[in-house]
Design an enzyme around this catalytic site. Structure first.
Site, PDB file in Angstrom:
ATOM      1  N   HIS A  49      43.720 -15.299 -32.748  1.00  0.00           N
ATOM      2  CA  HIS A  49      44.085 -15.948 -34.013  1.00  0.00           C
ATOM      3  C   HIS A  49      43.430 -15.233 -35.193  1.00  0.00           C
ATOM      4  CE1 HIS A  49      44.724 -19.331 -36.852  1.00  0.00           C
ATOM      5  NE2 HIS A  49      43.519 -19.006 -37.272  1.00  0.00           N
ATOM      6  N   GLU A  50      42.147 -14.916 -35.077  1.00  0.00           N
ATOM      7  CA  GLU A  50      41.448 -14.245 -36.173  1.00  0.00           C
ATOM      8  C   GLU A  50      41.992 -12.833 -36.388  1.00  0.00           C
ATOM      9  OE1 GLU A  50      39.490 -15.753 -38.168  1.00  0.00           O
ATOM     10  OE2 GLU A  50      39.430 -17.604 -37.019  1.00  0.00           O
TER      11      GLU A  50
ATOM     12  N   HIS B 173      44.986 -12.892 -38.571  1.00  0.00           N
ATOM     13  CA  HIS B 173      44.751 -12.918 -40.020  1.00  0.00           C
ATOM     14  C   HIS B 173      44.640 -11.502 -40.579  1.00  0.00           C
ATOM     15  CE1 HIS B 173      44.497 -17.149 -40.767  1.00  0.00           C
ATOM     16  NE2 HIS B 173      43.514 -17.345 -39.920  1.00  0.00           N
TER      17      HIS B 173
ATOM     18  N   GLU C 176      47.634 -19.827 -41.587  1.00  0.00           N
ATOM     19  CA  GLU C 176      47.142 -20.308 -40.296  1.00  0.00           C
ATOM     20  C   GLU C 176      48.274 -20.374 -39.272  1.00  0.00           C
ATOM     21  OE1 GLU C 176      44.013 -20.654 -39.516  1.00  0.00           O
ATOM     22  OE2 GLU C 176      43.471 -20.118 -41.580  1.00  0.00           O
TER      23      GLU C 176
ATOM     24  N   ASP D  24      48.406 -18.245 -35.795  1.00  0.00           N
ATOM     25  CA  ASP D  24      48.645 -18.896 -34.497  1.00  0.00           C
ATOM     26  C   ASP D  24      49.810 -18.238 -33.759  1.00  0.00           C
ATOM     27  OD1 ASP D  24      46.573 -20.693 -34.640  1.00  0.00           O
ATOM     28  OD2 ASP D  24      47.802 -22.374 -35.324  1.00  0.00           O
TER      29      ASP D  24
END
Length: 412
Positions: A270-271, A274, A348, A352
């Site tokens: 997930h990070e 980003h 976000e 995801d």
């Protein structure tokens, strides 16, 4: 009158949203249907209690802060401070720095009781606090020393730009402050963060092997995987990246201890999402744009006598304009908050979706989110208006549903 109207409007709207959220949480019993089987009744009850306690704290702190700020702006305290400094022969750059530093010190002192109560009463009540009073005081002293070491020279530099850089000083000051912000992006993980926490390389083992393989599969360049001793201060769990181009991957030791390997890998994916989507860089660009606009507005306010006279100053001053914009500017831009929150939630969702495609473990990602939500006692029943205005992340139910949709689409 315009300022007071905007300021009161901001307070009324934000307080009404907070009260609506507290009322919504109080009336919500049990576990949301979408989380049945994932969250037990006891955890849901503790989550409600924690949300209500934090909400009541925010209500009192926000009301006190709003009243105090209004009093400082309208009571004549600011021009009185300016006259007191002038009476002592403090002028020019020294008065600029002393005036703004005095306001910063006053604000910091007033915030101390709220910080202590939140840490040693509220967080302690729910089993999160692990900070000892000595450590708390030491952290505050370190923070104050760093703020003085960086802040005072920065204030002198700001004065120099405003006073001597000509009519386009706001543009030159923007370039200086933007450059300093980029410098701090490098300095913080390397120098500042280690003053408060210990960072150790993630030990060899299945977790490290999985995370390194995941980063390699994504082609993600980084400066290493580190475990932070977050448990010295709090029982909360989290993970974050620090840096712009080749970030360090930081995992709280509480997260390492609690998540399974696939769950931690999904959080890392997930990070990485980003960074792959340039969310960090876009947000940095937006912050630079906001800084530029703020400095441009400040350049208009500095020479405008009616503004200074409205708040008791005999004549325009550089430090008076900075103080007025800092203390009262939010009343004119608070409506941007839901737009910023909406953009953050969209990021976000995108991260995801990337995590589902990269880690190929949607159930692990869902399990990690549920576990983190449960152990951090995050709100399971936010009021939709409150979450739309304030939440930087989608609610847990919304995220789980979006992950399911992405998993189905990815499998098709």
């Amino acid at each position: 009158m315009v300022f007071v109207t905007c300021y009161v409007l901001q307070y009324v709207i934000e307080t009404a949203l907070l009260l609506a959220n507290l009322r919504h949480v109080r009336r919500s019993d049990g576990v949301p249907a979408a989380l049945a089987g994932s969250v037990d009744e006891e955890s849901a009850a503790r989550s409600r209690a924690y949300t209500l306690a934090n909400g009541r704290f925010a209500l009192w702190q926000g009301s006190f802060g709003a009243a105090l700020t209004l009093a400082v702006l309208l009571s004549g305290v600011l021009p009185a401070l300016d006259r007191a400094l002038a009476a002592r022969g403090i002028d020019g750059a020294n008065r600029f720095v002393a005036f703004l530093a005095a306001l910063a010190v006053g604000g910091a002192l007033i915030s101390l009781p709220f910080s202590a109560w939140h840490t040693f009463v509220l967080e302690e009540r729910f089993g999160f606090n692990r900070t000892r009073p000595r450590q708390w005081a030491l952290d505050r002293l370190k923070g104050t020393a760093l703020e003085a070491a960086f802040g005072i020279p920065i204030l002198y530099a700001v004065y120099a730009f405003m006073r001597f850089a000509g009519p386009r000083w706001w543009l030159w000051l923007f370039l200086f402050l933007a450059g300093f912000q980029l410098f701090m992006q490098w300095l913080y993980p390397a120098v500042i963060a280690p003053l408060f926490n210990r960072f150790a390389p993630l030990p060899d083992g299945p977790l490290r092997e999985r995370l390194v393989a995941l980063a390699d599969a994504a082609g993600f360049a980084h400066r290493g995987l580190y475990v932070m001793d977050a448990s010295r201060r709090s029982g909360h769990s989290n993970a974050y990246f620090t840096g712009i181009f080749r970030p360090r991957i930081i995992l709280f030791d509480t997260l390492v201890d609690r998540l399974a390997v696939d769950e931690a890998a999904s959080v890392l994916a997930h990070e990485i999402g980003h960074y792959r989507a340039r969310h960090v860089h876009r947000r940095l660009a937006l912050s630079f744009a906001a800084l530029l606009v703020g400095l441009l507005v400040l350049s208009w306010l500095v020479p405008w006598p009616p503004l200074h006279q409205a708040f008791g100053f005999a004549a325009p001053t550089l430090h008076g304009a900075v103080a007025l914009l800092s203390l009262g500017g939010a009343a004119f831009v608070f409506w941007i908050q839901p737009l910023a929150s909406r953009l953050s939630r969209r990021h976000e969702y995108e991260a995801d979706r990337y995590a589902v495609r990269l880690a190929r473990a949607p159930e692990a990602l869902k399990a990690a989110l549920v576990r983190l939500n449960r152990e951090n006692l995050s709100n399971l029943h936010p009021h939709p208006w409150y979450s739309a205005w304030h939440y930087s992340h989608p609610t847990l139910v919304e995220r789980l549903a979006a992950i399911d949709r992405e998993a189905v689409a990815d499998a098709a």
